[in-house]
Design a protein around this motif. Structure first.
Motif: not given
Length: 339
Positions: A4-8, A42-43, A66-67
């Motif tokens: 699980l990575q952080n979404s920005l 991750s996004g 993901n952008l």
């Protein structure tokens, strides 16, 4: 298991986001606000007037980050997709799924959504006592679940889902603290644009959750635009919208209700435009996104895997399970329903 990575989430209007070596840099009025390595993200989700450099766009595509771009209301604009991942045979199985398989997957998803909605109402009933309208809605949803599991065509399934959703949202205002209903009135779903604070919150959370699901589907090699329940439409990630249905009640709706009932958001946190559209103020949007990220970090027991997982991982798990079903490794697609 996918880490699980952080979404920005970038909500600062006028922000400039660019690449510096192996990092993402966020600036505003020529002042650096944040710098972080791309492998920790991750996004990247941009809301409103956010400028992204071409170099960073290419970098995100290369690294599989993901952008996505949204309006200030949270309505989805578009998404940058890098090189397609996954097995071409998996996508071929997705594209050539027969009507029976499409119906079985759609039935599973809708039944999960209706069970999830019923669980939201039952939770309120346990905590606040019996209410005749909610009791009626609970029985109606239970009957709708039985009908959904046995219907033999997609149009009938869509009709059952629509009727059940109308019943669910007809009592949704009763789930809001009675003292707060004056500030958060709700008479039913409306969108594009939302015309009250509750609908503004629901639409915003559905939108960002849908993008998390799209990214998860891309990650296992599925095509997010080719769905089984939602009809194909240019520019719409129909498969992501399919899977979103099972997440709406237990993740999105409960998050919105918590933010309102715990007084984390107030009526003054919303702006009404001249057109009647309602949107979150900048600080409120940040608070919602923080709450959403915190919710994703919570651990729950996955009903199919029988393992404890982070909520943020569940879209990736469901995408993996759907891929396994389409490959023939699983007899049925097991949707995720949490209490």
């Amino acid at each position: 298991m996918k880490k699980l990575q952080n979404s920005l989430y970038i909500t600062r209007q006028g922000a400039y986001v660019h690449k510096e070596r192996e990092t993402i840099v966020i600036e505003h009025e020529r002042k650096k606000l944040m710098q972080l390595p791309i492998h920790s993200v991750s996004g990247v989700f941009c809301f409103g007037n956010v400028l992204v450099s071409p170099a960073l766009m290419g970098f995100c595509g290369e690294k599989g980050v993901n952008l996505a771009f949204f309006t200030e209301y949270g309505r989805f604009y578009g998404r940058l997709q890098g090189k397609a991942s996954g097995n071409v045979l998996l996508r071929r199985a997705q594209y050539h799924a027969d009507e029976q398989k499409m119906l079985e997957i759609a039935r599973s998803v809708i039944a999960a959504k209706l069970v999830g909605g019923r669980n939201v109402l039952l939770r309120h009933k346990r905590n606040h006592g019996v209410s005749a309208p909610i009791e009626h809605a609970v029985k109606h949803l239970a009957a709708s679940v039985r009908m959904a599991r046995h219907t033999n065509n997609l149009d009938s399934l869509r009709g059952i889902e629509g009727d059940a959703a109308a019943t669910y949202f007809s009592v949704f205002e009763l789930l809001i603290n009675e003292k707060l209903r004056g500030d958060f009135p709700f008479t039913g779903r409306n969108r594009r644009p939302p015309r009250d604070p509750v609908n503004a919150l629901l639409s915003f959370v559905y939108s960002i959750l849908g993008q998390d699901i799209s990214a998860a589907l891309n990650g296992v090699g599925l095509d997010p635009q080719v769905g089984f329940l939602h009809a194909d439409r240019p520019g719409r990630d129909s498969l992501a919208q399919d899977l979103l249905e099972e997440f709406r009640p237990w993740l999105a709706d409960r998050l919105v209700l918590s933010l309102i009932n715990r007084r984390q958001l107030k009526a003054s946190d919303f702006i009404t435009e001249a057109s009647g559209a309602v949107r979150l103020a900048d600080d409120a949007r940040k608070q919602l996104l923080i709450a959403y990220q915190e919710r994703k970090q919570q651990e729950v027991m996955h009903p199919f895997l029988k393992e404890k997982v982070l909520i943020g991982i569940i879209p990736h798990i469901q995408a993996m399970l759907l891929a396994r079903h389409l490959r023939g490794d699983l007899e049925r697609y097991p949707p995720c329903v949490l209490r």
